[in-house]
Design a protein around this motif. Structure first.
Motif, PDB file in Angstrom:
ATOM      1  N   LEU A  31       0.863  -1.176   0.000  1.00  0.00           N
ATOM      2  CA  LEU A  31       0.000   0.000   0.000  1.00  0.00           C
ATOM      3  C   LEU A  31       0.900   1.225   0.000  1.00  0.00           C
ATOM      4  O   LEU A  31       1.524   1.558   1.005  1.00  0.00           O
ATOM      5  N   PHE A  32       0.997   1.882  -1.159  1.00  0.00           N
ATOM      6  CA  PHE A  32       1.758   3.123  -1.264  1.00  0.00           C
ATOM      7  C   PHE A  32       0.811   4.266  -0.902  1.00  0.00           C
ATOM      8  O   PHE A  32      -0.178   4.503  -1.601  1.00  0.00           O
ATOM      9  N   HIS A  33       1.090   4.970   0.170  1.00  0.00           N
ATOM     10  CA  HIS A  33       0.186   6.035   0.598  1.00  0.00           C
ATOM     11  C   HIS A  33       0.969   7.291   0.951  1.00  0.00           C
ATOM     12  O   HIS A  33       2.132   7.239   1.359  1.00  0.00           O
ATOM     13  N   GLY A  34       0.323   8.414   0.781  1.00  0.00           N
ATOM     14  CA  GLY A  34       0.958   9.695   1.058  1.00  0.00           C
ATOM     15  C   GLY A  34       0.243  10.792   0.310  1.00  0.00           C
ATOM     16  O   GLY A  34      -0.690  10.534  -0.466  1.00  0.00           O
ATOM     17  N   HIS A 117      -5.599   5.257  -7.090  1.00  0.00           N
ATOM     18  CA  HIS A 117      -6.744   5.911  -6.434  1.00  0.00           C
ATOM     19  C   HIS A 117      -7.535   4.909  -5.586  1.00  0.00           C
ATOM     20  O   HIS A 117      -8.770   4.973  -5.527  1.00  0.00           O
ATOM     21  N   TYR A 118      -6.848   3.990  -4.931  1.00  0.00           N
ATOM     22  CA  TYR A 118      -7.597   2.939  -4.241  1.00  0.00           C
ATOM     23  C   TYR A 118      -8.393   3.469  -3.051  1.00  0.00           C
ATOM     24  O   TYR A 118      -9.371   2.852  -2.631  1.00  0.00           O
ATOM     25  N   ASP A 119      -8.014   4.604  -2.517  1.00  0.00           N
ATOM     26  CA  ASP A 119      -8.776   5.182  -1.408  1.00  0.00           C
ATOM     27  C   ASP A 119     -10.159   5.664  -1.843  1.00  0.00           C
ATOM     28  O   ASP A 119     -10.990   6.002  -1.001  1.00  0.00           O
ATOM     29  N   LYS A 120     -10.420   5.651  -3.149  1.00  0.00           N
ATOM     30  CA  LYS A 120     -11.740   6.028  -3.655  1.00  0.00           C
ATOM     31  C   LYS A 120     -12.515   4.812  -4.162  1.00  0.00           C
ATOM     32  O   LYS A 120     -13.554   4.949  -4.819  1.00  0.00           O
ATOM     33  N   LEU A 144      -1.278  -1.155  -4.196  1.00  0.00           N
ATOM     34  CA  LEU A 144      -2.410  -0.251  -4.053  1.00  0.00           C
ATOM     35  C   LEU A 144      -1.869   1.153  -3.787  1.00  0.00           C
ATOM     36  O   LEU A 144      -0.892   1.307  -3.043  1.00  0.00           O
ATOM     37  N   ILE A 145      -2.507   2.151  -4.372  1.00  0.00           N
ATOM     38  CA  ILE A 145      -2.042   3.535  -4.225  1.00  0.00           C
ATOM     39  C   ILE A 145      -3.167   4.379  -3.638  1.00  0.00           C
ATOM     40  O   ILE A 145      -4.303   4.324  -4.119  1.00  0.00           O
TER      41      ILE A 145
END
Length: 304
Positions: A31-34, A117-120, A144-145
């Motif tokens: 999970l690439f997040h930021g 855009h996995y947070d959407k 996942l981004i």
């Protein structure tokens, strides 16, 4: 992806992924997040190339020149799939599963998917993906981004190795390629270095910049609205594209923030709010013609 830029801008990310690649300990899911604007998607593509590349560098990253790397770059590999919809749905996950079930891994014995855009993503999409992650198949790697980690289900997070991207500014690097104003706008708007360079190379970049300035200086005029409808963002024209519209809005925002429009503070705040809200709407399925018409008139009401 510029590997040297990644090493300077995201040293912890660079070292973490390098260790995984060199030690052959690549996790099944990441999970690439930021924050928006950090080079998550570009890094994900580089990481995917690095998993299959046969000519990796000293740090384990892809050469980006071989046949395997080019196939991923051009999205022509049968072992690779990227889903970059504004809102990932259950069908996207079902299609992803079917894609890998119908293919066999190549000589690198690795199949890779990226979900941008996995947070959407919809709840149904997350439930489908959870089943996919609970029983990971050997040789399948997922990335996942997300801009907002908190919008990803905890059960999905627990099955991924989280990689945090810090905010980054590419302004100083862009100064080698463009004007100070262009570099400042692109950096403040959250564009990654690679995306900014891509936009700067397009012949219409400067045209759109000038259009944005002329528009915001005469936004209360019906004549200016008509000009935009008939000469710039015309239905079915090349400019009637989400990326171009987003760039135009970013330029208008930039001019508002930098006092290029003579308005009282109250109206500037209202105008800024309208622009930001409409920018968020571009992540959803919208009729771009109707979207732009509404935006013109909302802006006009805010400035008169």
């Amino acid at each position: 992806m510029n590997k040297e830029y990644l090493k300077k801008a995201q040293p912890i990310v660079y070292q973490t992924l390098s260790n995984a690649l060199k030690n052959k300990r690549v996790a099944n899911a990441y999970l690439f997040h930021g924050p928006k604007g950090s080079s998550k998607l570009e890094t994900a593509i580089l990481f995917a190339q690095s998993i299959v590349c046969e000519h990796t560098d000293f740090d384990g990253f892809a050469c980006q020149e071989c046949e395997s790397c080019k196939r991923i770059e051009n999205e022509k590999s049968l072992d690779y799939m990227i889903v970059s919809n504004d809102r990932i749905k259950k069908k996207d996950i079902v299609d992803l599963q079917a894609f890998f079930e119908s293919t066999s891994a190549g000589k690198q014995n690795a199949r890779i998917y990226i979900l941008d855009h996995y947070d959407k993503a919809t709840p149904d999409a997350s439930n489908s993906l959870l089943k996919f992650l609970e029983e990971p198949s050997e040789g399948i790697y997922g990335i996942l981004i997300a801009d907002e980690k908190s919008n990803v289900l905890p059960t999905i997070q627990s099955r991924c190795q989280a990689i945090h991207f810090k905010p980054e500014s590419c302004e100083y690097l862009l100064l080698e390629n463009t004007s100070e104003e262009n570099a400042k706008m692109l950096a403040e708007s959250g564009y990654t270095y690679d995306k900014a360079i891509e936009l700067l190379s397009l012949p219409d970049f400067e045209v759109l910049k000038q259009v944005a300035l002329e528009y915001i200086e005469h936004a209360s005029s019906f004549a200016q609205i008509e000009k935009m409808q008939t000469s710039v963002f015309v239905n079915k024209s090349e400019c009637m594209d989400k990326d171009w519209i987003q760039l135009w809005i970013q330029w208008v925002l930039f001019y508002v923030k930098n006092d290029r429009v003579n308005l009282p503070l109250e109206k500037k705040v209202k105008l800024y709010s309208i622009l930001v809200e409409n920018m968020d709407m571009l992540y959803r399925p919208v009729d771009l013609g109707l979207f732009m018409d509404k935006l013109y008139y909302d802006i006009r009401k805010a400035v008169i």
